[in-house]
Design an enzyme around this catalytic site. Structure first.
Site, PDB file in Angstrom:
ATOM      1  N   SER A  26       0.815  -1.224   0.000  1.00  0.00           N
ATOM      2  CA  SER A  26       0.000   0.000   0.000  1.00  0.00           C
ATOM      3  C   SER A  26       0.840   1.263   0.000  1.00  0.00           C
ATOM      4  O   SER A  26       1.707   1.434   0.861  1.00  0.00           O
ATOM      5  CB  SER A  26      -0.865   0.069   1.269  1.00  0.00           C
ATOM      6  OG  SER A  26      -1.704  -1.030   1.355  1.00  0.00           O
ATOM      7  N   HIS A  57      -4.074   0.483  -4.511  1.00  0.00           N
ATOM      8  CA  HIS A  57      -3.384  -0.659  -5.118  1.00  0.00           C
ATOM      9  C   HIS A  57      -3.679  -0.625  -6.601  1.00  0.00           C
ATOM     10  O   HIS A  57      -4.808  -0.865  -7.025  1.00  0.00           O
ATOM     11  CB  HIS A  57      -3.878  -1.979  -4.527  1.00  0.00           C
ATOM     12  CG  HIS A  57      -3.494  -2.162  -3.089  1.00  0.00           C
ATOM     13  ND1 HIS A  57      -2.457  -2.959  -2.693  1.00  0.00           N
ATOM     14  CD2 HIS A  57      -3.986  -1.620  -1.974  1.00  0.00           C
ATOM     15  CE1 HIS A  57      -2.333  -2.902  -1.379  1.00  0.00           C
ATOM     16  NE2 HIS A  57      -3.260  -2.093  -0.916  1.00  0.00           N
ATOM     17  N   HIS A  79      -5.639  -9.510  -1.139  1.00  0.00           N
ATOM     18  CA  HIS A  79      -5.660  -9.689   0.319  1.00  0.00           C
ATOM     19  C   HIS A  79      -6.766 -10.660   0.705  1.00  0.00           C
ATOM     20  O   HIS A  79      -7.818 -10.699   0.064  1.00  0.00           O
ATOM     21  CB  HIS A  79      -5.928  -8.355   1.023  1.00  0.00           C
ATOM     22  CG  HIS A  79      -4.928  -7.291   0.723  1.00  0.00           C
ATOM     23  ND1 HIS A  79      -5.026  -6.471  -0.374  1.00  0.00           N
ATOM     24  CD2 HIS A  79      -3.800  -6.921   1.386  1.00  0.00           C
ATOM     25  CE1 HIS A  79      -3.995  -5.639  -0.382  1.00  0.00           C
ATOM     26  NE2 HIS A  79      -3.244  -5.893   0.663  1.00  0.00           N
ATOM     27  N   TYR A  81      -8.684 -10.221   3.131  1.00  0.00           N
ATOM     28  CA  TYR A  81      -9.877  -9.465   3.540  1.00  0.00           C
ATOM     29  C   TYR A  81     -10.744  -9.035   2.362  1.00  0.00           C
ATOM     30  O   TYR A  81     -11.874  -8.612   2.542  1.00  0.00           O
ATOM     31  CB  TYR A  81      -9.512  -8.251   4.415  1.00  0.00           C
ATOM     32  CG  TYR A  81      -8.645  -7.202   3.759  1.00  0.00           C
ATOM     33  CD1 TYR A  81      -9.131  -6.373   2.759  1.00  0.00           C
ATOM     34  CD2 TYR A  81      -7.326  -7.039   4.152  1.00  0.00           C
ATOM     35  CE1 TYR A  81      -8.336  -5.409   2.160  1.00  0.00           C
ATOM     36  CE2 TYR A  81      -6.518  -6.087   3.560  1.00  0.00           C
ATOM     37  CZ  TYR A  81      -7.028  -5.275   2.561  1.00  0.00           C
ATOM     38  OH  TYR A  81      -6.236  -4.346   1.963  1.00  0.00           O
ATOM     39  N   GLU A  82     -10.212  -9.143   1.140  1.00  0.00           N
ATOM     40  CA  GLU A  82     -11.045  -8.828  -0.024  1.00  0.00           C
ATOM     41  C   GLU A  82     -11.982  -9.988  -0.359  1.00  0.00           C
ATOM     42  O   GLU A  82     -12.800  -9.888  -1.266  1.00  0.00           O
ATOM     43  CB  GLU A  82     -10.163  -8.536  -1.237  1.00  0.00           C
ATOM     44  CG  GLU A  82      -9.362  -7.259  -1.100  1.00  0.00           C
ATOM     45  CD  GLU A  82      -8.399  -7.079  -2.256  1.00  0.00           C
ATOM     46  OE1 GLU A  82      -8.823  -6.563  -3.300  1.00  0.00           O
ATOM     47  OE2 GLU A  82      -7.234  -7.482  -2.115  1.00  0.00           O
ATOM     48  N   ALA A 109       2.797  -2.311   4.046  1.00  0.00           N
ATOM     49  CA  ALA A 109       2.542  -1.269   5.037  1.00  0.00           C
ATOM     50  C   ALA A 109       2.186  -1.980   6.331  1.00  0.00           C
ATOM     51  O   ALA A 109       1.473  -2.989   6.303  1.00  0.00           O
ATOM     52  CB  ALA A 109       1.384  -0.396   4.575  1.00  0.00           C
ATOM     53  N   MET A 206      -1.768  -6.799   7.180  1.00  0.00           N
ATOM     54  CA  MET A 206      -2.833  -7.688   6.674  1.00  0.00           C
ATOM     55  C   MET A 206      -2.419  -8.400   5.386  1.00  0.00           C
ATOM     56  O   MET A 206      -3.274  -8.729   4.571  1.00  0.00           O
ATOM     57  CB  MET A 206      -4.093  -6.873   6.407  1.00  0.00           C
ATOM     58  CG  MET A 206      -4.583  -6.059   7.598  1.00  0.00           C
ATOM     59  SD  MET A 206      -5.958  -4.988   7.130  1.00  0.00           S
ATOM     60  CE  MET A 206      -6.084  -3.938   8.581  1.00  0.00           C
ATOM     61  N   SER A 207      -1.142  -8.629   5.212  1.00  0.00           N
ATOM     62  CA  SER A 207      -0.719  -9.196   3.916  1.00  0.00           C
ATOM     63  C   SER A 207       0.535 -10.040   4.076  1.00  0.00           C
ATOM     64  O   SER A 207       0.882 -10.472   5.169  1.00  0.00           O
ATOM     65  CB  SER A 207      -0.449  -8.060   2.930  1.00  0.00           C
ATOM     66  OG  SER A 207       0.695  -7.329   3.325  1.00  0.00           O
ATOM     67  N   ASN A 230       2.049   3.727  10.507  1.00  0.00           N
ATOM     68  CA  ASN A 230       1.323   4.291  11.655  1.00  0.00           C
ATOM     69  C   ASN A 230       1.771   3.544  12.894  1.00  0.00           C
ATOM     70  O   ASN A 230       2.318   2.448  12.808  1.00  0.00           O
ATOM     71  CB  ASN A 230      -0.196   4.118  11.463  1.00  0.00           C
ATOM     72  CG  ASN A 230      -0.566   2.656  11.269  1.00  0.00           C
ATOM     73  OD1 ASN A 230      -0.429   2.130  10.165  1.00  0.00           O
ATOM     74  ND2 ASN A 230      -0.994   2.001  12.328  1.00  0.00           N
ATOM     75  N   HIS A 242      -7.011   4.373   6.469  1.00  0.00           N
ATOM     76  CA  HIS A 242      -6.307   3.855   5.286  1.00  0.00           C
ATOM     77  C   HIS A 242      -5.625   5.006   4.546  1.00  0.00           C
ATOM     78  O   HIS A 242      -4.529   4.839   3.996  1.00  0.00           O
ATOM     79  CB  HIS A 242      -7.305   3.120   4.384  1.00  0.00           C
ATOM     80  CG  HIS A 242      -6.674   2.459   3.194  1.00  0.00           C
ATOM     81  ND1 HIS A 242      -5.667   1.521   3.295  1.00  0.00           N
ATOM     82  CD2 HIS A 242      -6.897   2.613   1.866  1.00  0.00           C
ATOM     83  CE1 HIS A 242      -5.308   1.119   2.082  1.00  0.00           C
ATOM     84  NE2 HIS A 242      -6.037   1.769   1.193  1.00  0.00           N
TER      85      HIS A 242
HETATM   86  N1  HPA Z   1      -2.740  -2.759  11.461  1.00  0.00           N
HETATM   87  C1  HPA Z   1      -2.924  -3.666  10.495  1.00  0.00           C
HETATM   88  N2  HPA Z   1      -2.523  -3.480   9.239  1.00  0.00           N
HETATM   89  C2  HPA Z   1      -1.922  -2.322   8.939  1.00  0.00           C
HETATM   90  C3  HPA Z   1      -1.715  -1.328   9.895  1.00  0.00           C
HETATM   91  C4  HPA Z   1      -2.147  -1.562  11.227  1.00  0.00           C
HETATM   92  O1  HPA Z   1      -1.986  -0.730  12.143  1.00  0.00           O
HETATM   93  N3  HPA Z   1      -1.077  -0.304   9.260  1.00  0.00           N
HETATM   94  C5  HPA Z   1      -0.905  -0.679   7.967  1.00  0.00           C
HETATM   95  N4  HPA Z   1      -1.421  -1.906   7.767  1.00  0.00           N
END
Ligand code: HPA
Length: 278
Positions: A26, A57, A79, A81-82, A109, A206-207, A230, A242
């Site tokens: 990302s 993406h 992903h 989650y998709e 990310a 998440m990847s 973050n 996001h």
């Molecule tokens: N948590 C999960 N996935 C992420 C985060 C997070 O804080 N930041 C970027 N992808």
């Protein structure tokens, strides 16, 4: 649609066999502009590739040369989650390995958990926790893949040594850490982050882990770099979005791009240090 249709389509469109697969996470897609002699194919044109649904993406395969290395760049990934099945998330890896790719460089990310990690930091993945409880290797054994792949060195130790040395030479901060993969798409609760910290996670995302498991089953060598976009929930005290992940990823991608320009040629076999020299 079987993977054979993805492979035969890619064979007709590509004149070179990529050595290294580079997955851009990302906000990190700008690196694709550095590929020379590029053939760019959007995922929706490739038979068998699942549709990508996430903002930020781009969803394209770019094959060409990066810093002298034959690369296949996956700009955007699929992903869990998709709603993609674990096998679909890993399908591009399997297709590119069938075309001859031997190494995988994954970026993502991630939220920083370890105290002191700040947005924009780069973390070298030393290991991971698969907390998605999904595995793309479930099912029949695909091709030459190992049924029970060893996962004791998921992120190649020699690649990591070279990455740390290269970052140091370039004055780019790079710390090693453990990446916890979760399903998403909701970010974590404060209690979940405390749990992940106790489990030994330094960052959460998440990847990545499905691709790495398939790469291991295929005998590929893997290097992983997380861009901390973050501070994880509760540690930072601010709400996560996001958009923030994308913006920080884009800001940090210049360090990552600078690192990869020097690092990619160093991990191809002809340039690896011999045992005696390392
Ligand atoms: N948590 C999960 N996935 C992420 C985060 C997070 O804080 N930041 C970027 N992808």
């Amino acid at each position: 649609m079987p993977i054979t249709s993805s492979i035969s389509f890619l064979r007709t469109r590509l004149s070179r066999a990529p050595r290294t697969v580079l997955v851009l996470g990302s906000g990190l897609g700008s690196i694709e502009a550095e590929i020379q002699d590029a053939v760019r194919i959007s995922y929706d044109q490739i038979p068998g590739f699942p549709p990508s649904t996430v903002a930020g993406h781009a969803g394209a395969l770019i094959v060409g040369i990066h810093s002298g290395v034959e690369v296949a760049v996956l700009s955007g990934r699929f992903h869990l989650y998709e709603g993609a099945a674990p096998g679909d998330v890993a399908l591009p890896m399997r297709a590119l390995a069938a075309l001859g790719a031997k190494d995988l460089v994954v970026t993502n990310a991630a939220g920083g958990i370890r105290p002191g990690m700040a947005p924009g930091d780069l973390m070298l993945m030393a290991d991971h926790l698969n907390l998605t409880f999904r595995n793309p290797l479930i099912g029949g054994v695909a091709g030459t893949e190992d049924r029970f792949p060893d996962m004791s060195d998921p992120y190649d130790a020699e690649f990591r040594r070279i990455a740390l040395r290269t970052a140091d030479e370039l004055g780019i901060g790079l710390v090693q850490g453990v990446y916890a993969a979760v399903l998403g798409p909701s970010y974590e609760t404060p209690a979940e982050i405390r749990m992940l910290a106790r489990m030994g996670a330094d960052a959460v995302g998440m990847s990545t882990v499905p691709e790495v498991m398939v790469a291991q089953a295929l005998g590929m060598r893997v290097l992983g770099i997380s861009c901390i976009t973050n501070v994880a929930a509760s540690v930072g005290g601010t709400k996560l979005s996001h958009d923030e992940v994308l913006a920080v990823g884009a800001g940090a991608s210049s360090h990552l791009a600078r690192l990869l320009r020097v690092l990619l040629p160093r991990i191809v076999p002809s340039n690896l240090p011999t045992e005696a020299a390392s």
